[in-house]
Each structure stands twice: as C-alpha cells, then as structure tokens.
Scaffold this motif. Sequence first.
Motif, PDB file in Angstrom:
ATOM      1  N   ALA A  70      -5.428  -8.654   2.221  1.00 53.30           N
ATOM      2  CA  ALA A  70      -4.143  -8.415   2.888  1.00 53.30           C
ATOM      3  C   ALA A  70      -3.909  -6.917   3.067  1.00 53.30           C
ATOM      4  CB  ALA A  70      -3.008  -9.049   2.087  1.00 53.30           C
ATOM      5  N   ALA A  71      -4.285  -6.130   2.050  1.00 53.01           N
ATOM      6  CA  ALA A  71      -4.096  -4.675   2.121  1.00 53.01           C
ATOM      7  C   ALA A  71      -4.974  -4.070   3.207  1.00 53.01           C
ATOM      8  CB  ALA A  71      -4.395  -4.032   0.767  1.00 53.01           C
ATOM      9  N   LEU A  72      -6.208  -4.572   3.331  1.00 52.09           N
ATOM     10  CA  LEU A  72      -7.107  -4.043   4.369  1.00 52.09           C
ATOM     11  C   LEU A  72      -6.611  -4.421   5.762  1.00 52.09           C
ATOM     12  CD1 LEU A  72     -10.496  -4.639   2.552  1.00 52.09           C
ATOM     13  CD2 LEU A  72      -9.455  -2.447   3.081  1.00 52.09           C
ATOM     14  N   VAL A  73      -6.002  -5.601   5.903  1.00 53.60           N
ATOM     15  CA  VAL A  73      -5.381  -5.969   7.187  1.00 53.60           C
ATOM     16  C   VAL A  73      -4.282  -4.964   7.519  1.00 53.60           C
ATOM     17  CG1 VAL A  73      -4.027  -7.724   8.424  1.00 53.60           C
ATOM     18  CG2 VAL A  73      -5.935  -8.428   6.966  1.00 53.60           C
ATOM     19  N   LYS A  74      -3.500  -4.587   6.515  1.00 54.87           N
ATOM     20  CA  LYS A  74      -2.431  -3.601   6.738  1.00 54.87           C
ATOM     21  C   LYS A  74      -3.010  -2.248   7.148  1.00 54.87           C
ATOM     22  CE  LYS A  74       1.332  -5.928   5.448  1.00 54.87           C
ATOM     23  NZ  LYS A  74       2.379  -6.269   6.412  1.00 54.87           N
ATOM     24  N   VAL A  75      -4.084  -1.822   6.483  1.00 53.61           N
ATOM     25  CA  VAL A  75      -4.700  -0.522   6.808  1.00 53.61           C
ATOM     26  C   VAL A  75      -5.086  -0.485   8.279  1.00 53.61           C
ATOM     27  CG1 VAL A  75      -6.810   0.865   6.488  1.00 53.61           C
ATOM     28  CG2 VAL A  75      -5.550   0.033   4.499  1.00 53.61           C
ATOM     29  N   TRP A  76      -5.848  -1.504   8.749  1.00 55.40           N
ATOM     30  CA  TRP A  76      -6.354  -1.465  10.121  1.00 55.40           C
ATOM     31  C   TRP A  76      -5.267  -1.815  11.137  1.00 55.40           C
ATOM     32  CZ3 TRP A  76     -10.571   1.095  11.549  1.00 55.40           C
ATOM     33  CH2 TRP A  76     -11.430   1.508  10.514  1.00 55.40           C
ATOM     34  N   SER A  77      -4.211  -2.486  10.700  1.00 50.01           N
ATOM     35  CA  SER A  77      -3.044  -2.668  11.569  1.00 50.01           C
ATOM     36  C   SER A  77      -2.347  -1.332  11.782  1.00 50.01           C
ATOM     37  CB  SER A  77      -2.047  -3.660  10.959  1.00 50.01           C
ATOM     38  OG  SER A  77      -2.615  -4.940  10.844  1.00 50.01           O
ATOM     39  N   PRO A 135       6.989   8.825  -3.088  1.00 49.51           N
ATOM     40  CA  PRO A 135       8.231   8.197  -3.555  1.00 49.51           C
ATOM     41  C   PRO A 135       8.048   6.716  -3.857  1.00 49.51           C
ATOM     42  CG  PRO A 135       8.405   8.715  -1.209  1.00 49.51           C
ATOM     43  CD  PRO A 135       7.142   9.340  -1.707  1.00 49.51           C
ATOM     44  N   ALA A 136       7.146   6.040  -3.144  1.00 52.33           N
ATOM     45  CA  ALA A 136       6.889   4.622  -3.437  1.00 52.33           C
ATOM     46  C   ALA A 136       6.299   4.474  -4.832  1.00 52.33           C
ATOM     47  CB  ALA A 136       5.950   4.022  -2.387  1.00 52.33           C
ATOM     48  N   LEU A 137       5.365   5.352  -5.184  1.00 49.05           N
ATOM     49  CA  LEU A 137       4.772   5.311  -6.530  1.00 49.05           C
ATOM     50  C   LEU A 137       5.823   5.575  -7.593  1.00 49.05           C
ATOM     51  CD1 LEU A 137       1.466   7.219  -5.678  1.00 49.05           C
ATOM     52  CD2 LEU A 137       1.605   4.851  -6.493  1.00 49.05           C
ATOM     53  N   TYR A 138       6.713   6.554  -7.349  1.00 49.61           N
ATOM     54  CA  TYR A 138       7.759   6.854  -8.329  1.00 49.61           C
ATOM     55  C   TYR A 138       8.786   5.730  -8.412  1.00 49.61           C
ATOM     56  CZ  TYR A 138       6.017  11.623  -8.966  1.00 49.61           C
ATOM     57  OH  TYR A 138       5.246  12.714  -9.263  1.00 49.61           O
ATOM     58  N   GLU A 139       9.153   5.139  -7.255  1.00 47.18           N
ATOM     59  CA  GLU A 139      10.112   4.020  -7.267  1.00 47.18           C
ATOM     60  C   GLU A 139       9.563   2.862  -8.097  1.00 47.18           C
ATOM     61  OE1 GLU A 139      13.183   3.726  -6.196  1.00 47.18           O
ATOM     62  OE2 GLU A 139      13.446   5.336  -4.732  1.00 47.18           O
ATOM     63  N   LYS A 140       8.234   2.625  -7.989  1.00 47.45           N
ATOM     64  CA  LYS A 140       7.634   1.485  -8.710  1.00 47.45           C
ATOM     65  C   LYS A 140       7.251   1.852 -10.138  1.00 47.45           C
ATOM     66  CE  LYS A 140       7.495  -1.834  -7.005  1.00 47.45           C
ATOM     67  NZ  LYS A 140       8.686  -2.711  -7.049  1.00 47.45           N
ATOM     68  N   GLU A 141       7.478   3.114 -10.519  1.00 44.53           N
ATOM     69  CA  GLU A 141       7.230   3.559 -11.896  1.00 44.53           C
ATOM     70  C   GLU A 141       5.806   3.251 -12.355  1.00 44.53           C
ATOM     71  OE1 GLU A 141      10.408   1.740 -14.158  1.00 44.53           O
ATOM     72  OE2 GLU A 141      11.933   2.627 -12.857  1.00 44.53           O
ATOM     73  N   VAL A 142       4.840   3.518 -11.451  1.00 48.20           N
ATOM     74  CA  VAL A 142       3.436   3.315 -11.831  1.00 48.20           C
ATOM     75  C   VAL A 142       2.765   4.650 -12.084  1.00 48.20           C
ATOM     76  CG1 VAL A 142       3.142   1.078 -10.700  1.00 48.20           C
ATOM     77  CG2 VAL A 142       2.766   3.150  -9.381  1.00 48.20           C
ATOM     78  N   PRO A 200      -3.035  10.839   3.466  1.00 48.11           N
ATOM     79  CA  PRO A 200      -3.718  10.610   2.205  1.00 48.11           C
ATOM     80  C   PRO A 200      -4.758   9.482   2.262  1.00 48.11           C
ATOM     81  CG  PRO A 200      -1.675   9.375   2.187  1.00 48.11           C
ATOM     82  CD  PRO A 200      -1.778  10.047   3.541  1.00 48.11           C
ATOM     83  N   ALA A 201      -5.550   9.427   1.211  1.00 47.64           N
ATOM     84  CA  ALA A 201      -6.344   8.240   0.920  1.00 47.64           C
ATOM     85  C   ALA A 201      -5.927   7.781  -0.475  1.00 47.64           C
ATOM     86  CB  ALA A 201      -7.833   8.554   0.981  1.00 47.64           C
ATOM     87  N   PHE A 202      -6.229   6.525  -0.784  1.00 55.46           N
ATOM     88  CA  PHE A 202      -5.652   5.901  -1.987  1.00 55.46           C
ATOM     89  C   PHE A 202      -6.690   5.005  -2.638  1.00 55.46           C
ATOM     90  CE2 PHE A 202      -2.007   4.097  -4.271  1.00 55.46           C
ATOM     91  CZ  PHE A 202      -2.364   2.775  -4.513  1.00 55.46           C
ATOM     92  N   GLU A 203      -6.753   5.055  -3.943  1.00 57.44           N
ATOM     93  CA  GLU A 203      -7.643   4.149  -4.682  1.00 57.44           C
ATOM     94  C   GLU A 203      -6.841   3.458  -5.773  1.00 57.44           C
ATOM     95  OE1 GLU A 203     -11.969   5.731  -5.252  1.00 57.44           O
ATOM     96  OE2 GLU A 203     -10.628   7.462  -5.439  1.00 57.44           O
ATOM     97  N   ARG A 216       1.646   4.012   5.501  1.00 56.16           N
ATOM     98  CA  ARG A 216       2.556   2.860   5.569  1.00 56.16           C
ATOM     99  C   ARG A 216       1.874   1.570   5.118  1.00 56.16           C
ATOM    100  NH1 ARG A 216       3.279   6.174   9.802  1.00 56.16           N
ATOM    101  NH2 ARG A 216       5.358   7.058  10.226  1.00 56.16           N
ATOM    102  N   ALA A 217       0.530   1.550   5.138  1.00 55.52           N
ATOM    103  CA  ALA A 217      -0.208   0.403   4.578  1.00 55.52           C
ATOM    104  C   ALA A 217      -0.247   0.546   3.054  1.00 55.52           C
ATOM    105  CB  ALA A 217      -1.630   0.347   5.142  1.00 55.52           C
ATOM    106  N   ILE A 218      -0.426   1.780   2.580  1.00 53.09           N
ATOM    107  CA  ILE A 218      -0.494   2.039   1.146  1.00 53.09           C
ATOM    108  C   ILE A 218       0.836   1.680   0.476  1.00 53.09           C
ATOM    109  CG2 ILE A 218      -0.819   3.826  -0.616  1.00 53.09           C
ATOM    110  CD1 ILE A 218      -2.568   5.353   1.500  1.00 53.09           C
TER     111      ILE A 218
END
Lengths: 217, 214
Positions: A94-101, B20-27, B56-59, B69-71
């Motif tokens: 689902a996350a990868l669908v969001k990335v490419w969307s 801010p999303a990371l801080y809001e979720k307290e992770v 950014p990129a995210f792992e 916005r996907a992250i």
Amino acid sequence: MALKLHGLALSTCTARVATAIYEKEQQFELVPVNLTAGEHKQPGFLAKNPFGQIPALEDGDLTLFESRAIATYVAEKYKDSGSDLIRHQNLKEAALVKVWSEVESQTFHPVISAIVYQFLIAPLYGQQPDQAVIDANLEKLKKILDVYESRLKSSKYLAGDFFSLADLNHFPYLFYFMRSPWTSMVNERPHVKAWWENISSRPSFKKVAEGMTLGQK
Amino acid sequence: MAGIKLHGNALSTAASRVLPALYEKEVEFELVPIDMIAGEHKKESFLALNPFGQVPAFEDGDLQLFESRAITQYIAREYASKGTPLIFPDSKTMAILSVWAEVEAHTFDPPASKLKDELAMKPFLGLATDFAVVEEFEAKLGKILDVYETRLGQSKYLGGDCFSLADLHHLPIIHYLMGTQAKKLFECRPNVSAWVADITARPAWKKVVAMRAY
C-alpha cells in the motif's frame, strides 16, 4: 443509489475517476457539465467543487472533488470487488502504491499536462501551441521516463508486480499524449512501452477511451 | 529492528513535511543529513533510495519510500495507535480529508511555492525577486485562500473538525510565507488566520522550527 459523476467523458480527470469505477466493477451516472456555457463556475457546481473544476462525485449525501481523492475513495469503498487498486491488506505494498501515485501527481502530471494542454487544448481556445513550453517539458519528460524505464525493468508495474492505482492514475494524460507527435518518448523505451500497452489494453481503460475524443484524426 | 531513518535536512521543504508527522506520532527516528550543496542527492547511494534524486527519502526497517506525502500517509497508518490521530476510521471523514490533501498538493502548493521561491529563497541566495511574478501569484493564492476562508468557516480544520494530514502538509510552505510580505494574504482572512495560528502553534511543528534555527 448510483454514483453520480459530474464531468465530461473527454475530460482527463473525469476519465481517471471513470476508469477507477469500472476497475471496481461498479456503475455510475455521468452528469454532463457544460464547460462552454461556464456551468463549472456557476453556484450549482461551485457547491460541489468550490474551485470550479470537473469532476465532482456524489455518493448519496457525500460530495467529493479532486479526481485522485475520488479514485482513492472508490478504491477503498469497493475494496472487495474488482481489481485490488490499493493493496489494503499489505501495508508495505500500500505504501509503494502511495509513493508511485505521488510520483504521478507531483512529477509526471505537471510535465505531461503542460504538453497535452499546449497541443490539444490550446487550439480549442484559438491559441497557438507554445512550442517553447512543449520543448522544455519534453526534455523533462525524457528524464522522468528514463527513471520509469529503469523502474519497470525490475517490476512489472510501478508499485510492484501488481497493477494498482499508481498505474491507473497515469492513464488519461498518457492516452492523450499518445495522440501527439512525440510518442517516440514512450515507444523508444521498451519497458515503458510494454507497460503502457499492457495497462491501456485493460477493459476498463478501453471503455473509458471510447469517450476520449480530443485529438482524434 | 533497524528503525526509522529520514534522509534529508530540516531546512528542506519536503523533509519538513515529514518531520511534523513523525513528531505528531511520537515515533523515534534518525535524521540522516544529505549534503545537497555537495550534490549528495544526485549520487548513486541516494538515487538507490529515490531514483528522482530528491529529498527526502525514508526507511522503516527494510521498507524504502520517497515522496513526502506518501511517507506521511505511511507513518499515519503504520503508527495509527501512537500519538495524534492523523487518519480516521470513518470512510467519509477520510474521503473528505483526502480531497483537501489533494487541494494542498495541486491547488495550494504550486502558487505558494512560487511565492516562496521569489520572496524567501531568492533573497537567501542573493538573487533579485521578480515583483511582477509576486503580484501575479499573490493574486492567484488570494483567490484560493478565499475558498479556504469559506471552508474554514464551516469546519475547524480543512478535513473536518480534527487536525489531519490535510492541514499538516501545508506547514512548511506556510512557515516560509509567514516570514515574507505574503503573510498578509493569510492575516487578512480571519478564519484562515486563526487556522494558521492554530496549526503552527502545535508542539510537533515547533520542534521542527527549532531544528531549522541556525
């Protein structure tokens, strides 16, 4: 009560929603919006989309606009029928669908829509296509499609080895682009070409394409 | 577990959408700086994370993502049980949230980013602001904010009565614009002004602002 899609069959963004609805094996009523008469800027339509753009969707007492939001809503509401557009059972997929969307939305769309606007839409308003804008965006498109070519070597579809909303969202603008003089951009990249031929042969796409009459020779 | 890594910098607009999303979720997460002046984001090791070479990129463990916005949507879902709810179980609420998140991405962001470039980035880089462009885009953004003014008269936040990603995604650009002459566009519209004051006062956003100070 049926879904009501306010828009036009030949409109790219209306087509995006129509394709998603058909992929979910659902039906809708197309309620035409008379753009030439400025209907989309009248209070009746502005009540559905305050930004005055087609399409808008009515589902009972819920009214939505923004084609990608509508497509996502349709994919989630009907997640148990038709093709799995959002991979809701697998968070990674689902996350990868969001990335490419988001790639379609943020990177692909501004470039492809600028090209399609100039060669297909501007003439409808009596404007000469701006070749400088077209050329600049073709250069950008080359670089974007190089990344797609590389991606599609290792995965059959954009988000993985499964068709998803990420692929679907590309359909309408790419469809019109393939009526342009610059189709070599796609055809010279074998994996992009194969991917395009694959997704554009889906029954839902073919059904929607029947109404996409701009640029037909 | 390898944990969360955000590759980018607090000064990057898009990275500041994820922070801010990371801080809001307290992770817990690790911010891995990317030296953009040295072109690190165009080098192989970064391109392996984002083939478009953008921060950014995210792992998260072995999951690799890009596109801010996907992250944020992934973080909101994966850590739904922690911190502030940024997504909601009701499908209608989510649909409306999604509409206004698209408005941010397609309608608000292009003219607002143009103004950010002219009024904030160019002076920072020692380049001349084009005030004809500023005038044009202030007019465009003004019309968009008229719609926001009406919307925010109907509901406290863009997506409904609760703060959500639809509001959060606006934070980085609004932060830039509130430091320029374009702030008048927000201040002269009472509902918009109240909304800006509310979302920028959130502790999660204040942490991001503190990271950007130098």
